[in-house]
Design a protein around this motif. Structure first.
Motif, mmCIF file in Angstrom:
data_model
loop_
_atom_site.group_PDB
_atom_site.id
_atom_site.type_symbol
_atom_site.label_atom_id
_atom_site.label_comp_id
_atom_site.label_asym_id
_atom_site.label_seq_id
_atom_site.Cartn_x
_atom_site.Cartn_y
_atom_site.Cartn_z
ATOM 1 N N PRO A 180 0.850 -1.185 0.000
ATOM 2 C CA PRO A 180 0.000 0.000 0.000
ATOM 3 C C PRO A 180 0.887 1.236 0.000
ATOM 4 O O PRO A 180 2.110 1.127 0.160
ATOM 5 C CB PRO A 180 -0.747 -0.120 1.331
ATOM 6 C CG PRO A 180 0.227 -0.805 2.231
ATOM 7 C CD PRO A 180 1.017 -1.753 1.342
ATOM 8 N N SER A 181 0.305 2.409 -0.183
ATOM 9 C CA SER A 181 1.069 3.634 -0.022
ATOM 10 C C SER A 181 1.638 3.664 1.405
ATOM 11 O O SER A 181 0.977 3.238 2.349
ATOM 12 C CB SER A 181 0.167 4.843 -0.275
ATOM 13 O OG SER A 181 -1.037 4.745 0.470
ATOM 14 N N ALA A 182 2.886 4.179 1.535
ATOM 15 C CA ALA A 182 3.620 4.057 2.801
ATOM 16 C C ALA A 182 3.326 5.190 3.784
ATOM 17 O O ALA A 182 4.222 5.694 4.459
ATOM 18 C CB ALA A 182 5.125 3.973 2.514
ATOM 19 N N ASN A 183 2.058 5.583 3.870
ATOM 20 C CA ASN A 183 1.613 6.585 4.834
ATOM 21 C C ASN A 183 0.869 5.897 5.971
ATOM 22 O O ASN A 183 0.358 4.787 5.801
ATOM 23 C CB ASN A 183 0.668 7.587 4.157
ATOM 24 C CG ASN A 183 -0.462 6.884 3.422
ATOM 25 O OD1 ASN A 183 -0.215 6.255 2.394
ATOM 26 N ND2 ASN A 183 -1.667 6.952 3.944
ATOM 27 N N ALA A 184 0.761 6.578 7.105
ATOM 28 C CA ALA A 184 -0.176 6.122 8.135
ATOM 29 C C ALA A 184 -1.571 6.296 7.550
ATOM 30 O O ALA A 184 -1.833 7.272 6.845
ATOM 31 C CB ALA A 184 -0.010 6.952 9.393
ATOM 32 N N PRO A 241 -1.928 11.861 3.864
ATOM 33 C CA PRO A 241 -1.693 11.869 2.412
ATOM 34 C C PRO A 241 -0.611 10.852 2.057
ATOM 35 O O PRO A 241 0.296 10.612 2.856
ATOM 36 C CB PRO A 241 -1.183 13.285 2.126
ATOM 37 C CG PRO A 241 -1.255 14.050 3.393
ATOM 38 C CD PRO A 241 -1.509 13.109 4.514
ATOM 39 N N SER A 242 -0.698 10.270 0.873
ATOM 40 C CA SER A 242 0.339 9.332 0.439
ATOM 41 C C SER A 242 1.689 10.031 0.416
ATOM 42 O O SER A 242 1.779 11.225 0.145
ATOM 43 C CB SER A 242 0.008 8.801 -0.955
ATOM 44 O OG SER A 242 -1.127 7.981 -0.892
ATOM 45 N N PRO A 243 2.766 9.281 0.713
ATOM 46 C CA PRO A 243 4.094 9.878 0.765
ATOM 47 C C PRO A 243 4.736 9.964 -0.613
ATOM 48 O O PRO A 243 4.719 9.004 -1.372
ATOM 49 C CB PRO A 243 4.873 8.901 1.648
ATOM 50 C CG PRO A 243 4.180 7.590 1.473
ATOM 51 C CD PRO A 243 2.762 7.861 1.089
HETATM 52 MG MG MG Z 1 -3.154 4.519 0.194
#
Ligand code: MG
Ligand code: TXA
Length: 335
Positions: free
Chosen positions: A149-153, A157-159
């Motif tokens: 997945p996108s590496a954000n909490a 917002p996506s990193p």
């Molecule tokens: Mg995501």
């Protein structure tokens, strides 16, 4: 929101020609059950080997991601991903041939062995071959699908930089490969590729017009990610029509601290948060600027709208979601 000081190991890699020793080490960490964050052309991904249920469960925990939101499995090639597919529909094959490597995710019927932890119990699986030398080298080194997945909490917002990953996930990640800022800046286009024509479940850099997609009106039940609460910055997000952002910001600045993301410079009394020249520029900068708006502590950030041509559709989709989420959060009071 979980922004804590990070103790993750961040290793700088050449984005076009990554050091094979660093890639080999990252690959071994993944194969050993650890989480590794890596750049793709869209946003940074947080990887775990897709067949390793324990690692994937750790990944959900690290992000605070709801267990009913399935993950995209990444591979270095279509061949690498074929074992995850029950039967490859002709449409999926032709889209893969046309757009991979690239910012397009294909949803197809999953092979029986694919873990329900990855698919959130759905009969389908989402697949993608990213177009980034670091991601491709890493996936090649691992040799099997990597759920990422996108590496954000969750809820952030996506990193688009390694620093964003470190700020959100810190020591939950064994290693962050820092390949610099991501080129596209918004997540991949997700399509259901099981039928005769693609159904767009999430807008992205691959535009609807290039896909000959079916227009879906109303219920996007097939796309679990759209059910979840979307990123709501701590400041209000106001979308201004093209050419009107500076004036809108100046008006609001009479009784609030206002930031501006626009094609023009900020008028007096308004904080300039970001400048762009076109939709692709806003896509590349948007998530970083939303994070920056929080950091400079404005009450409102005004963002100039772009045309929904090309990646503009994806940017306006994310922007409207952020704007709606902040309005809703304010109506509901503090959270
Ligand atoms: Mg995501
Ligand atoms: O660009 C991207 O796609 C990035 C990079 C890292 O590859 N990844 C990404 O992953 O954005 P994530 O987990 O943040 O978003 C995946 C989206 C979610 O909306 C999820 O619901 C949807 O894909 N998805 C995953 N599996 C699905 C499935 N089987 N059916 C429908 N939607 C699915």
């Amino acid at each position: 929101m979980s922004t804590h000081a990070s103790s993750a190991r961040v290793v700088r890699v050449d984005a076009t020609d990554p050091d094979p020793r660093v890639i080999a080490e990252a690959g071994l960490l993944l194969l050993g059950g650890r989480l590794v964050a890596f750049p793709t052309e869209t946003v940074y991904g947080l990887g775990a080997v897709a067949t390793d249920d324990a690692a994937v469960a750790t990944l959900f925990g690290a992000k605070g991601r709801p267990a009913d939101n399935p993950l995209i499995v990444h591979g270095a090639s279509l061949e690498m991903l074929l074992p995850l597919v029950a039967v490859l529909p002709p449409l999926a094959r032709s889209l893969a041939e046309r757009f991979w490597p690239g910012p397009l995710t294909l949803v197809v019927e999953a092979a029986p062995g694919v873990s329900p932890v990855v698919t959130a119990g759905l009969s389908t699986v989402a697949l993608r071959v990213p177009d980034h030398p670091v991601a491709r080298a890493l996936l090649q080194a691992v040799g099997t699908g990597v759920a990422a997945p996108s590496a954000n909490a969750s809820g952030r917002p996506s990193p688009t930089t390694a620093a964003h990953v470190a700020a959100d996930l810190g020591d939950a990640v064994a290693l962050i490969l820092d390949g610099g800022p991501c080129r596209v800046g918004v997540e991949s286009t997700v399509v259901d590729a099981r039928g005769d024509r693609p159904i767009v479940l999430r807008e992205g850099d691959v535009a609807r017009a290039d896909l000959d997609a079916v227009d879906v009106v109303g219920d996007l039940a097939a796309s679990p990610g759209t059910r979840h609460r979307h990123y709501a910055p701590s400041c209000r997000v106001v979308v201004a029509p093209p050419g009107r952002a500076g004036d809108t910001a100046a008006d609001l600045a009479r009784d609030a601290r206002v930031g501006l993301v626009a094609t023009t410079s900020a008028p007096e009394g308004v904080v300039e948060v970001g400048r762009f020249i076109d939709g692709a520029g806003l896509a590349a900068g948007l998530y970083a600027w939303l994070r920056a708006a929080e950091d400079v502590d404005v009450d409102v950030v005004v963002v100039e709208a772009v045309s929904t041509h090309g990646v503009g559709a994806a940017v306006m989709d994310r922007l409207h979601r952020a704007a709606t989420a902040t309005t809703r959060a304010q109506n509901e009071g503090p959270r």
